[in-house]
Motif scaffolding. Structure first.
Motif, PDB file in Angstrom:
ATOM      1  N   GLU A 154       3.397  49.516 -12.750  1.00  0.00           N
ATOM      2  CA  GLU A 154       4.275  50.436 -12.033  1.00  0.00           C
ATOM      3  C   GLU A 154       4.329  50.054 -10.558  1.00  0.00           C
ATOM      4  OE1 GLU A 154       2.634  54.303 -12.588  1.00  0.00           O
ATOM      5  OE2 GLU A 154       3.254  54.460 -14.690  1.00  0.00           O
ATOM      6  N   GLN A 155       5.534  50.057  -9.996  1.00  0.00           N
ATOM      7  CA  GLN A 155       5.710  49.804  -8.573  1.00  0.00           C
ATOM      8  C   GLN A 155       5.905  51.131  -7.854  1.00  0.00           C
ATOM      9  OE1 GLN A 155       7.991  46.275  -7.262  1.00  0.00           O
ATOM     10  NE2 GLN A 155       8.634  46.073  -9.393  1.00  0.00           N
ATOM     11  N   HIS A 156       5.051  51.400  -6.897  1.00  0.00           N
ATOM     12  CA  HIS A 156       5.155  52.601  -6.069  1.00  0.00           C
ATOM     13  C   HIS A 156       5.655  52.190  -4.683  1.00  0.00           C
ATOM     14  CE1 HIS A 156       2.810  55.275  -8.853  1.00  0.00           C
ATOM     15  NE2 HIS A 156       2.445  54.090  -9.310  1.00  0.00           N
ATOM     16  N   ASP A 157       5.844  53.163  -3.830  1.00  0.00           N
ATOM     17  CA  ASP A 157       6.358  52.870  -2.493  1.00  0.00           C
ATOM     18  C   ASP A 157       5.447  51.931  -1.717  1.00  0.00           C
ATOM     19  OD1 ASP A 157       8.555  54.450  -2.944  1.00  0.00           O
ATOM     20  OD2 ASP A 157       7.720  56.226  -1.961  1.00  0.00           O
ATOM     21  N   SER A 158       4.133  52.140  -1.837  1.00  0.00           N
ATOM     22  CA  SER A 158       3.207  51.373  -1.000  1.00  0.00           C
ATOM     23  C   SER A 158       2.299  50.426  -1.775  1.00  0.00           C
ATOM     24  CB  SER A 158       2.332  52.329  -0.178  1.00  0.00           C
ATOM     25  OG  SER A 158       1.616  53.211  -1.031  1.00  0.00           O
ATOM     26  N   PHE A 159       2.360  50.454  -3.115  1.00  0.00           N
ATOM     27  CA  PHE A 159       1.453  49.615  -3.895  1.00  0.00           C
ATOM     28  C   PHE A 159       1.981  49.362  -5.297  1.00  0.00           C
ATOM     29  CE2 PHE A 159       0.292  53.937  -4.916  1.00  0.00           C
ATOM     30  CZ  PHE A 159      -0.114  53.914  -6.246  1.00  0.00           C
ATOM     31  N   VAL A 160       1.353  48.398  -5.959  1.00  0.00           N
ATOM     32  CA  VAL A 160       1.622  48.106  -7.364  1.00  0.00           C
ATOM     33  C   VAL A 160       0.423  48.592  -8.178  1.00  0.00           C
ATOM     34  CG1 VAL A 160       2.063  46.315  -9.085  1.00  0.00           C
ATOM     35  CG2 VAL A 160       2.976  46.071  -6.773  1.00  0.00           C
ATOM     36  N   HIS A 161       0.681  49.304  -9.262  1.00  0.00           N
ATOM     37  CA  HIS A 161      -0.388  49.837 -10.101  1.00  0.00           C
ATOM     38  C   HIS A 161      -0.429  49.058 -11.414  1.00  0.00           C
ATOM     39  CE1 HIS A 161      -2.363  53.613 -12.132  1.00  0.00           C
ATOM     40  NE2 HIS A 161      -3.151  52.550 -12.111  1.00  0.00           N
ATOM     41  N   VAL A 162      -1.554  48.391 -11.653  1.00  0.00           N
ATOM     42  CA  VAL A 162      -1.805  47.667 -12.901  1.00  0.00           C
ATOM     43  C   VAL A 162      -2.792  48.483 -13.716  1.00  0.00           C
ATOM     44  CG1 VAL A 162      -2.679  45.551 -13.951  1.00  0.00           C
ATOM     45  CG2 VAL A 162      -1.431  45.436 -11.771  1.00  0.00           C
ATOM     46  N   GLN A 163      -2.383  48.902 -14.899  1.00  0.00           N
ATOM     47  CA  GLN A 163      -3.250  49.751 -15.721  1.00  0.00           C
ATOM     48  C   GLN A 163      -3.551  49.073 -17.048  1.00  0.00           C
ATOM     49  OE1 GLN A 163      -1.711  53.653 -16.952  1.00  0.00           O
ATOM     50  NE2 GLN A 163      -3.679  54.538 -16.364  1.00  0.00           N
ATOM     51  N   LEU A 164      -4.842  48.857 -17.329  1.00  0.00           N
ATOM     52  CA  LEU A 164      -5.255  48.359 -18.627  1.00  0.00           C
ATOM     53  C   LEU A 164      -4.932  49.429 -19.658  1.00  0.00           C
ATOM     54  CD1 LEU A 164      -7.108  46.927 -16.411  1.00  0.00           C
ATOM     55  CD2 LEU A 164      -8.688  46.482 -18.281  1.00  0.00           C
TER      56      LEU A 164
ATOM     57  N   LEU B   2      -3.439  48.267  -7.122  1.00  0.00           N
ATOM     58  CA  LEU B   2      -4.430  49.166  -7.686  1.00  0.00           C
ATOM     59  C   LEU B   2      -4.610  48.821  -9.159  1.00  0.00           C
ATOM     60  CD1 LEU B   2      -6.246  51.715  -7.355  1.00  0.00           C
ATOM     61  CD2 LEU B   2      -4.258  53.066  -8.067  1.00  0.00           C
ATOM     62  N   ILE B   3      -5.850  48.599  -9.583  1.00  0.00           N
ATOM     63  CA  ILE B   3      -6.152  48.311 -10.987  1.00  0.00           C
ATOM     64  C   ILE B   3      -6.989  49.444 -11.550  1.00  0.00           C
ATOM     65  CG2 ILE B   3      -7.279  46.731 -12.611  1.00  0.00           C
ATOM     66  CD1 ILE B   3      -6.753  44.461 -10.677  1.00  0.00           C
ATOM     67  N   SER B   4      -6.547  50.013 -12.674  1.00  0.00           N
ATOM     68  CA  SER B   4      -7.293  51.101 -13.309  1.00  0.00           C
ATOM     69  C   SER B   4      -7.197  50.949 -14.816  1.00  0.00           C
ATOM     70  CB  SER B   4      -6.723  52.464 -12.878  1.00  0.00           C
ATOM     71  OG  SER B   4      -5.431  52.673 -13.425  1.00  0.00           O
ATOM     72  N   GLY B   5      -7.856  51.854 -15.541  1.00  0.00           N
ATOM     73  CA  GLY B   5      -7.843  51.812 -16.993  1.00  0.00           C
ATOM     74  C   GLY B   5      -7.296  53.101 -17.579  1.00  0.00           C
TER      75      GLY B   5
END
Length: 255
Positions: free
Chosen positions: A7-17, A50-53
């Motif tokens: 997901e692309q947010h205004d200030s960051f890219v979120h990579v979710q496992l 940002l990387i999360s699960g």
């Protein structure tokens, strides 16, 4: 994508496992996709990642069923190539990469979290480099990350013990940078805050340090590849895999 959400947010890219039914344990197809996702993210304009699960935990490490492929030279080489590419991409990416950890970050999952520039974790998260529990040694640069965070002596002790640490205990040892009870809201607040800072300066500092460290990281990755192959052929590792499949405690003999 089968195993990730991007997901692309205004200030960051979120990579979710996104293999929640397996606690985001990494099998061969997921490792390959992880590598591809990170290569894609490198080309994005955002300077923060940002990387999360998804689901009950960050990452339970390498899928134990994948270890059956260690005896096949071609498959083993492909697995290690992907693992090494993932952690090196995070380490050298000209962006600030943050891991947001809830539930468990174990084995390779912990190595991946530690390859990030910053770790924020829930207080009751669980951190363990428990390769020793299956008769193996850390990979994914685990030896390098532990040395960087703990120093050689304490890194050895932590790897040998296979101890489980809470988020707060991990922070006390400097394995974790921030603990919170509101993980994702705090992580997103951190992204927003950092987006308003001179990120070019932050990335320049990361790049300077990591360009100097990448040759040493390469050494550890190469030795881990050799170690893991040898250890996968030991009686203790084979007993650990059998015990896992049979849902019992392994009986190690030191062989």
């Amino acid at each position: 994508m089968n195993y990730f959400r991007l997901e692309q947010h205004d200030s960051f890219v979120h990579v979710q496992l996104a293999r929640p039914d397996k606690y985001n344990a990494l099998n061969a197809p997921m490792l390959k996709e992880f590598r591809e996702v990170l290569e894609e993210v490198r080309g994005y304009e955002a300077d923060l990642v940002l990387i999360s699960g998804e689901g009950p935990g960050f990452c339970a490490g390498g899928d134990i069923s994948m270890m059956k492929e260690f005896s096949d030279d071609e498959k083993y080489s492909a697995l290690m190539n992907d693992i090494e590419a993932i952690v090196k991409e995070i380490y050298t990416m000209p962006k600030i990469v943050v891991a947001a950890v809830h539930g468990s970050a174990v084995g390779l999952g912990l190595s991946i979290a530690l390859s990030c520039d910053y770790i924020i974790a829930e207080k009751n998260a669980v951190f363990s480099m428990n390769f020793i529990g299956i008769g193996l040694a850390p990979d994914g640069g685990g030896h390098y990350w532990l040395k960087e965070r703990l120093g050689v002596h304490h890194a050895k002790q932590y790897a040998w013990e296979g101890a489980k640490l809470s988020g707060e205990e991990a922070q006390e040892l400097k394995l974790v940078d921030m603990v919170t009870e509101e993980l994702m809201s705090q992580a997103e607040a951190l992204m927003t805050s950092w987006s308003r800072r001179p990120l070019r300066s932050m990335i320049a500092t990361k790049t300077l340090y990591h360009q100097a460290g990448v040759k040493e990281l390469d050494y550890y990755l190469q030795q881990e590849r050799i170690n893991q192959r040898k250890l996968s052929e030991t009686k203790d590792h084979k007993e650990a895999v059998r015990a896992f499949m049979e849902k019992r405690k392994p009986e190690f003999t030191g062989e």
